[in-house]
Design an enzyme around this catalytic site. Structure first.
Site, PDB file in Angstrom:
ATOM      1  CG  ASN A 222      -1.693   1.227   1.450  1.00 37.38           C
ATOM      2  OD1 ASN A 222      -1.780   2.059   0.552  1.00 37.38           O
ATOM      3  ND2 ASN A 222      -2.285   1.360   2.628  1.00 37.38           N
ATOM      4  CD1 TRP A 223       3.675   1.464  -3.005  1.00 39.12           C
ATOM      5  CD2 TRP A 223       3.348   2.698  -4.854  1.00 39.12           C
ATOM      6  NE1 TRP A 223       4.446   0.936  -4.009  1.00 39.12           N
ATOM      7  CE2 TRP A 223       4.262   1.659  -5.155  1.00 39.12           C
ATOM      8  CE3 TRP A 223       2.990   3.584  -5.871  1.00 39.12           C
ATOM      9  CZ2 TRP A 223       4.813   1.506  -6.423  1.00 39.12           C
ATOM     10  CZ3 TRP A 223       3.537   3.432  -7.130  1.00 39.12           C
ATOM     11  CH2 TRP A 223       4.441   2.398  -7.403  1.00 39.12           C
ATOM     12  CE  LYS A 224      -0.070   3.099   4.801  1.00 42.54           C
ATOM     13  NZ  LYS A 224       0.115   3.133   6.240  1.00 42.54           N
TER      14      LYS A 224
ATOM     15  CD  GLU B 292      -2.716   5.264   6.965  1.00 40.79           C
ATOM     16  OE1 GLU B 292      -2.753   5.461   5.734  1.00 40.79           O
ATOM     17  OE2 GLU B 292      -1.744   4.738   7.537  1.00 40.79           O
TER      18      GLU B 292
ATOM     19  CD  GLU C 224      -3.400  -2.982   7.359  1.00 43.66           C
ATOM     20  OE1 GLU C 224      -2.267  -3.166   6.920  1.00 43.66           O
ATOM     21  OE2 GLU C 224      -4.072  -1.980   7.110  1.00 43.66           O
TER      22      GLU C 224
ATOM     23  N   GLY D 257       2.764   1.678  10.838  1.00 42.71           N
ATOM     24  CA  GLY D 257       3.748   2.749  10.731  1.00 42.71           C
ATOM     25  C   GLY D 257       4.480   3.060  12.032  1.00 42.71           C
TER      26      GLY D 257
ATOM     27  CB  SER E 172       5.503  -2.415  11.868  1.00 44.88           C
ATOM     28  OG  SER E 172       5.029  -1.125  12.224  1.00 44.88           O
TER      29      SER E 172
ATOM     30  N   GLY F 179       4.972   1.049   4.597  1.00 50.40           N
ATOM     31  CA  GLY F 179       6.292   1.654   4.412  1.00 50.40           C
ATOM     32  C   GLY F 179       7.273   0.811   3.601  1.00 50.40           C
TER      33      GLY F 179
HETATM   34  P1  PGA Z   1       3.073  -0.164   7.590  1.00 48.77           P
HETATM   35  O1  PGA Z   1       1.574   0.098   7.036  1.00 48.77           O
HETATM   36  O2  PGA Z   1       3.569  -1.416   6.932  1.00 48.77           O
HETATM   37  O3  PGA Z   1       3.844   1.059   7.164  1.00 48.77           O
HETATM   38  O4  PGA Z   1       2.973  -0.294   9.053  1.00 48.77           O
HETATM   39  C1  PGA Z   1       0.682  -0.953   6.880  1.00 48.77           C
HETATM   40  C2  PGA Z   1      -0.605  -0.467   6.273  1.00 48.77           C
HETATM   41  O5  PGA Z   1      -1.009   0.668   6.539  1.00 48.77           O
HETATM   42  O6  PGA Z   1      -1.261  -1.212   5.527  1.00 48.77           O
END
Ligand code: PGA
Length: 246
Positions: free
Chosen positions: A7-9, A93, A161, A167, A204, A226
């Protein structure tokens, strides 16, 4: 088969995307891993043209409405013009920063199914909910509300999640991950009457911890934020898993 989805966000520009594609193509992929990337809408077409043979390409969100007066929204039907394989739905998010409700997420899942896009429903507890011992209750509520009254004959996935692990560098123990994912599968089977759903862990995950965190027998893979921003790191997550043929 294990599923490693990224997931690049709100990250990367077109220049970054072009380098990512180059780097991804250079890497040798393990045999038993299916990769997928949820990219910003603007890069869907380019990513599909260049990487769709090696990786599923999808998006991070979709509108709950079919069309109309919803300024700024992208409908599931529009996405079908760009052969979008999947969409994340209900990422924490979106729930927290955009105040998305389980009811809206329910409509989004329906939109995905109606348009041949596989939804990946994200669920997970906050730090406070975990501390109050409410994790399983939260998971069950999110699953039952988000999937309420939907015809589930088509394929979908769930991503577990924990909000506090996203993050932050913090993760549950491998046993907690296994237990919670096994519980999600139990709710899907018993309350929603759906067997065989793949459930990913997210929060993470990186190439160093992937093997340990994703080893549980109920864990079908990972949703990675990330560490998916760098093509080599992202692919290494799949390569580092136990029992994959490299
Ligand atoms: P992260 O994000 O790997 O940076 O913790 C996971 C996600 O939001 O799907």
């Amino acid at each position: 088969m294990k599923y490693i989805f990224g997931n690049w966000k709100e990250n990367h520009t077109m220049n970054d995307v072009l380098s990512y594609i180059k780097e991804f193509k250079k890497q040798k992929l393990p045999l038993d891993v299916c990769y997928g990337l949820a990219v910003p809408y603007l890069y869907l077409q380019k990513m599909n043209q260049k990487l769709s043979k090696k990786c599923k390409i999808g998006v991070q969100n979709v509108s709950f409405s079919e069309k109309g007066e919803f300024t700024g929204e992208i409908s599931a039907k529009m996405l079908t013009d760009f052969s979008c394989d999947f969409s994340l739905v209900g990422h924490s998010e979106r729930r927290q920063k955009f105040k998305e409700t389980n009811e809206e997420i329910n409509k989004k899942i329906e939109m995905c199914f109606n348009n041949g896009i596989m939804p990946i429903l994200c669920v997970g507890e906050t730090k406070e909910e975990k501390e109050e011992g409410k994790t399983k209750k939260v998971l069950k509520t999110q699953l039952t509300k988000c999937l309420k009254d939907i015809n589930l004959s088509k394929q979908f996935m769930v991503a577990y999640e924990p909000v506090w692990a996203i993050g932050t560098g913090l993760t549950p123990t491998p046993k907690e991950i296994e237990d919670n994912i096994a519980y999600i599968k139990k709710v899907l089977e018993e309350n929603i009457k759906k067997v065989g759903v793949c459930v990913l862990y997210g929060g993470s995950v990186n190439p160093q911890n992937a093997k340990e965190l994703l080893n549980g027998k109920s864990v079908d893979g990972a949703l990675v934020g990330g560490a998916s921003l760098n093509a080599k790191k992202f692919i290494d997550i799949g390569k580092n898993l136990a029992n994959v043929r490299r």
